[in-house]
Scaffold this motif. Structure first.
Motif, PDB file in Angstrom:
ATOM      1  N   LEU A 182       0.804  -1.220   0.000  1.00  0.00           N
ATOM      2  CA  LEU A 182       0.000   0.000   0.000  1.00  0.00           C
ATOM      3  C   LEU A 182       0.845   1.281   0.000  1.00  0.00           C
ATOM      4  O   LEU A 182       0.543   2.197  -0.759  1.00  0.00           O
ATOM      5  N   PRO A 183       1.905   1.379   0.831  1.00  0.00           N
ATOM      6  CA  PRO A 183       2.684   2.619   0.775  1.00  0.00           C
ATOM      7  C   PRO A 183       3.307   2.858  -0.596  1.00  0.00           C
ATOM      8  O   PRO A 183       3.298   3.986  -1.108  1.00  0.00           O
ATOM      9  N   ALA A 202       0.730   4.123  -2.831  1.00  0.00           N
ATOM     10  CA  ALA A 202       0.414   5.530  -2.547  1.00  0.00           C
ATOM     11  C   ALA A 202       1.434   6.453  -3.189  1.00  0.00           C
ATOM     12  O   ALA A 202       1.076   7.475  -3.796  1.00  0.00           O
ATOM     13  N   VAL A 203       2.724   6.110  -3.085  1.00  0.00           N
ATOM     14  CA  VAL A 203       3.764   6.963  -3.670  1.00  0.00           C
ATOM     15  C   VAL A 203       3.603   7.007  -5.186  1.00  0.00           C
ATOM     16  O   VAL A 203       3.635   8.085  -5.800  1.00  0.00           O
ATOM     17  N   GLY A 206       0.387   8.908  -6.212  1.00  0.00           N
ATOM     18  CA  GLY A 206       0.551  10.345  -5.969  1.00  0.00           C
ATOM     19  C   GLY A 206       1.484  10.981  -6.980  1.00  0.00           C
ATOM     20  O   GLY A 206       1.204  12.054  -7.527  1.00  0.00           O
ATOM     21  N   ALA A 207       2.608  10.309  -7.270  1.00  0.00           N
ATOM     22  CA  ALA A 207       3.591  10.870  -8.195  1.00  0.00           C
ATOM     23  C   ALA A 207       2.991  10.974  -9.597  1.00  0.00           C
ATOM     24  O   ALA A 207       3.192  11.975 -10.294  1.00  0.00           O
ATOM     25  N   VAL A 254       0.549  13.909  -9.702  1.00  0.00           N
ATOM     26  CA  VAL A 254       1.246  15.199  -9.797  1.00  0.00           C
ATOM     27  C   VAL A 254       1.845  15.370 -11.180  1.00  0.00           C
ATOM     28  O   VAL A 254       1.696  16.419 -11.822  1.00  0.00           O
ATOM     29  N   ALA A 255       2.508  14.308 -11.665  1.00  0.00           N
ATOM     30  CA  ALA A 255       3.192  14.405 -12.960  1.00  0.00           C
ATOM     31  C   ALA A 255       2.204  14.771 -14.065  1.00  0.00           C
ATOM     32  O   ALA A 255       2.525  15.533 -14.975  1.00  0.00           O
ATOM     33  N   ARG A 314      -0.202  16.675 -13.891  1.00  0.00           N
ATOM     34  CA  ARG A 314      -0.602  18.075 -13.796  1.00  0.00           C
ATOM     35  C   ARG A 314       0.538  19.050 -14.064  1.00  0.00           C
ATOM     36  O   ARG A 314       0.340  20.264 -14.016  1.00  0.00           O
ATOM     37  N   LEU A 315       1.714  18.501 -14.309  1.00  0.00           N
ATOM     38  CA  LEU A 315       2.837  19.394 -14.560  1.00  0.00           C
ATOM     39  C   LEU A 315       2.850  19.793 -16.020  1.00  0.00           C
ATOM     40  O   LEU A 315       2.381  19.084 -16.887  1.00  0.00           O
ATOM     41  N   GLY A 316       3.411  20.929 -16.278  1.00  0.00           N
ATOM     42  CA  GLY A 316       3.542  21.404 -17.641  1.00  0.00           C
ATOM     43  C   GLY A 316       4.036  22.812 -17.556  1.00  0.00           C
ATOM     44  O   GLY A 316       4.039  23.403 -16.477  1.00  0.00           O
ATOM     45  N   ARG A 317       4.472  23.318 -18.656  1.00  0.00           N
ATOM     46  CA  ARG A 317       4.963  24.692 -18.661  1.00  0.00           C
ATOM     47  C   ARG A 317       3.788  25.612 -18.340  1.00  0.00           C
ATOM     48  O   ARG A 317       2.749  25.558 -19.002  1.00  0.00           O
ATOM     49  N   ALA A 318       3.899  26.413 -17.315  1.00  0.00           N
ATOM     50  CA  ALA A 318       2.817  27.322 -16.958  1.00  0.00           C
ATOM     51  C   ALA A 318       2.681  28.381 -18.041  1.00  0.00           C
ATOM     52  O   ALA A 318       3.670  28.760 -18.668  1.00  0.00           O
ATOM     53  N   PRO A 319       1.456  28.874 -18.293  1.00  0.00           N
ATOM     54  CA  PRO A 319       1.286  29.906 -19.317  1.00  0.00           C
ATOM     55  C   PRO A 319       2.075  31.148 -18.926  1.00  0.00           C
ATOM     56  O   PRO A 319       2.282  31.404 -17.736  1.00  0.00           O
TER      57      PRO A 319
END
Lengths: 150, 669
Positions: A106-107, A110-111, A114-115, A118-119, A121-126
């Motif tokens: 389970l841990p 979870a990692v 979660g990773a 997050v990944a 949602r990452l991208g070059r911000a406008p």
């Protein structure tokens, strides 16, 4: 020397040192005793291992582990002997391959989840739009009221 | 009037005032009614004063051995010294809840008086929530659930005395109150977060307003945990300081979540993102403080810290459920106002590192929670008994901790939004070389195993990044403000305390990491049974056993072994003892500890000849660098203090722009 060379050389040297440290090495009998004892629960203590507890019971159990190691028994044989005598409860961690081994997975899950979350949602911000007069005022007030947030 | 009349009466008077406080502050917030706010303020102050009176009455009752009060009879005796009598306020359940209530009442008064001045509506709403929580705790202490002033008649002639573990070391006066302060102060950011949701604010005003309380709560909890580890090391006599005991787990969980929170709020302040997430974290941290109290005070899990079982368990569980249901409901209701827009940032940006750090902290917390509850769940489902202890936690948490150390070095070096390759190389060339040096140094001192050596490398990496940042900051200040190096150094901490205080905390954590790695990996241990005059050799030293003596005191008896530690020269005396208290069956070990910067010699009296005192068995350990764990904790506390102090307001004079370096270093941004 360019910074790039330093980064690469430093990372390689660190990796090499960690690899050398991780090389398998012959385990001294005393270390084996300590390792097995650390996985056994001291039955008369509050959550301490046989290796950590100074109690009489723990010292007797450690002596038995020592004897089994000296006799050339395997780790599993020694562990199973205690398991038969006290039940699964005597082991401070469930085996990895076990119906109850989910506690190990389970841990990790979870990692990874979660990773990935997050990944995704990452991208070059406008490119930043210039702040409005209103936002500037808020920022200025905040900077005055408090320390500058880096 | 007796202490029980005074204290019990004060608590009974406080409850209706606290309930009035809920009404008054809710009305004041809703109707923007100034008179209601004034009324709420004065009730907060009155409740705080009354609860302080109740706490002091309990201390008075303990100091005067008023055995007509059940709590005093159970936790005090005529022989108990004054210091341990006074700190028995938190020796058992009822007193602890009283202390908890007192701190919470202080927090309510603080928010009602100070908070409402800056942000009237938000803070008044928060005060209503805090008043509601306070009413719950007051309800506990005026009902049999946790009434500290329950009487017994006739009063016994003498009491049972405090739990032996609590009257054996001065640190008991420090460790529990620090933890309680830390636990309870999380209520402030929690209440502001909920208030912000209730009012439908989309912004981060609640975060800015509670930044300092969150930091103070976090720091007190952290220092309290380290103080507890130190107590465990000095009293429990097993040479360790952390056993993954349920109460330790209960304390570390909110701390881990709060650490994630302190970092992720910076993303919200800087980038206006993660609003939902930050509320979830603060709710999580607060709920975990209650969960920990429930787990350890209800008798659900056994631990060295367990008190007697009581009816408080189901009540705390109900309270926790209510808090979670209320928070989650609010969050779902307001979630549309909190949504983020657009991507978060480039993979190599500071916000990305903060997010991965958050993932790791939350995973670390879930692991602790899982390991603590798993045996209970398995037993409830299948009836099978199993244990989850250090081997499990170590194996899962050590990799997570190493990854966090790595991110701790990386994060502050990355700019917001994203970094270019040239920036990366410039920022990391020095630290990576230092990391390699750390790994090689670890190998040279004989450390083996991937995790310990990597731990050294990463701790060195973190310290190097901090040194680099400070040097750049000093250089920038010297150029910009024409300051001398020492002045520039001091001004970094005074003017940018939040940033540089944070770096000091990072150094403290790196020290703790080094201490933990070394003290776990390189312990030398010898066990020997000796007759008086006999000796054992350990780590190039000789430990001579001189004699055993019996020390009889009114409150306890001790068997003391006089030892002499010879390290060249004539040596120095050291004593290891076993202490017996009349109200406990087993002995409490009082290990002999000789601390130095390099290593501790830790001598445990494990057994002795009960009849003729003709022999004794000793376990002696040499534990390297362990004192750096306590020093690291202190450094963390100092760093948090620097980060929390209000920055100096004075404007700096800026020298002519011609002296400003062409490429502004990171530290000056």
């Amino acid at each position: 020397v360019s910074p790039r060379v330093l980064v690469i050389a430093g990372a390689l040297a660190t990796a090499l040192a960690v690899t050398v440290a991780a090389l398998p090495r012959a385990e001294a009998p005393q270390d084996r005793v300590e390792r097995i004892a650390a996985e056994l629960r001291c039955p008369v203590c509050q959550g301490l291992s046989v290796a950590d507890s100074p109690s009489d019971t723990a010292r007797e159990m450690r002596a038995l582990v020592e004897q089994r190691v000296a006799e050339g028994r395997s780790d599993d044989e020694t562990r199973d002997e205690f398991r038969r005598a006290y039940g699964d409860w005597i082991l401070l961690a469930p085996p990895l391959v076990d119906p109850r081994g989910a506690v190990w997975l389970l841990p990790l899950a979870a990692v990874i989840a979660g990773a990935l979350f997050v990944a995704a949602r990452l991208g070059r911000a406008p490119p930043a739009t210039p702040p409005s007069a209103d936002q500037l005022r808020v920022l200025r007030e905040r900077a005055l009221a408090d320390e500058a947030i880096e | 009037m007796t202490w029980a009349d005074l204290g019990g009466g004060a608590l009974r008077a406080a409850l209706p005032l606290a309930i009035w406080g809920i009404v008054a502050s809710a009305y004041a917030a809703r109707e923007r009614d100034g008179r209601a706010l004034v009324s709420a303020r004065w009730s907060a102050l009155a409740v705080f004063a009354l609860v302080v009176v109740a706490s002091l009455s309990m201390v008075g009752a303990l100091l005067t051995h008023d055995f007509g009060i059940r709590y005093v009879a159970l936790n005090n005796a005529l022989e108990t010294p004054a210091y341990f009598s006074a700190i028995s306020l938190w020796a058992a359940l009822e007193g602890s809840i009283l202390l908890w209530t007192t701190v919470l009442a202080g927090a309510v008064a603080f928010v009602a008086w100070r908070g409402t001045r800056a942000l009237p509506r938000l803070a008044t709403t928060a005060a209503a929530i805090l008043f509601a929580m306070l009413s719950f705790f007051l309800l506990l202490v005026v009902t049999p659930a946790a009434d500290p002033f329950t009487r017994i008649d006739p009063a016994p002639l003498n009491g049972r005395g405090p739990n032996p573990l609590l009257q054996d070391h001065w640190l008991m006066g420090l460790h529990p109150p620090l933890l309680y302060l830390g636990y309870v102060l999380f209520a402030i950011p929690f209440a502001y977060a909920l208030a912000s949701l209730i009012l439908g604010e989309g912004g981060d005003r609640w975060i800015v307003a509670t930044r300092r309380s969150a930091l103070v709560a976090w720091a007190l909890l952290g220092v309290g945990i380290v103080a507890g580890a130190w107590w465990s090391y000095a009293v429990l006599g097993w040479g360790g300081y952390w056993a993954w005991d349920p109460v330790e787990n209960a304390a570390i969980m909110p701390w881990l979540v709060a650490t994630a929170y302190l970092h992720s709020v910076m993303v919200e302040e800087k980038r206006r993102m993660l609003r939902t997430w930050n509320v979830a974290l603060v709710v999580g941290a607060f709920a975990l403080t209650i969960l920990g109290t429930f787990l350890t005070r209800s008798g659900v899990v056994n631990s060295v810290h367990s008190f007697t079982q009581s009816a408080i368990g189901p009540l705390l569980l109900g309270y926790l459920t209510a808090i979670l249901a209320f928070s989650v409901g609010l969050l779902l209701w307001r979630a549309p106002r909190l949504a983020d827009r657009g991507p978060i940032g480039a993979p190599l940006s500071r916000e990305a590192v903060f997010l991965f750090q958050n993932v790791l902290f939350v995973a670390a917390t879930l692991t602790v929670l899982l390991g603590t509850l798993y045996p209970l769940a398995v037993e409830a489902v299948s009836g099978a008994q199993l244990s989850i202890g250090s081997p499990y936690f170590d194996r899962v948490e050590v990799p997570i901790a190493l990854a966090l150390l790595f991110l701790m070095g990386v994060g502050p070096q990355l700019p917001w939004h994203g970094a270019s390759r040239a920036t990366l190389e410039r920022q990391f060339a020095g630290p990576v070389v230092v990391a390699a040096a750390g790994a090689i140094a670890a190998l040279a001192t004989g450390l083996r195993g991937a995790a310990p050596v990597l731990g050294y490398a990463l701790a060195a990496f973190v310290v190097a990044t901090v040194v680099q940042e400070v040097l750049r900051g000093v250089r920038a200040r010297r150029a910009l403000h024409a300051e001398a190096a020492t002045v520039a150094f001091a001004n970094l901490f005074r003017r940018s305390g939040r940033r540089y205080g944070g770096y000091v905390v990072h150094v403290g954590i790196a020290l703790i990491a080094l201490a933990v790695v070394t003290s776990q990996a390189q312990v030398t241990q010898v066990e020997a049974t000796l007759a008086p005059g006999g000796s054992l050799e350990i780590g190039g030293r000789t430990l001579v056993f001189e004699r055993l003596r019996d020390v009889v005191e009114p409150r306890r008896t001790q068997v003391v072994a006089d030892l002499r530690l010879v390290d060249g020269g004539s040596g120095s005396p050291l004593t290891a003892a076993l202490t017996y208290y009349p109200n406990a069956t087993g002995a409490i070990g009082s290990p002999g500890i000789r601390s130095s910067a390099g290593e501790d010699v830790y001598a445990i009296l494990a057994a002795y000849d009960a009849r003729s005192r003709a022999w004794a068995t000793f376990q002696v350990k040499v534990i390297p660098l362990v004192s750096w764990l306590w020093i690291g904790g202190l450094v963390v506390g100092i760093g948090a203090l620097i980060a929390g102090l209000p920055p100096s307001r004075r404007r700096d004079a800026v020298v002519a722009p011609s002296t400003v370096p062409a490429s502004s270093p990171a530290g000056a941004q």
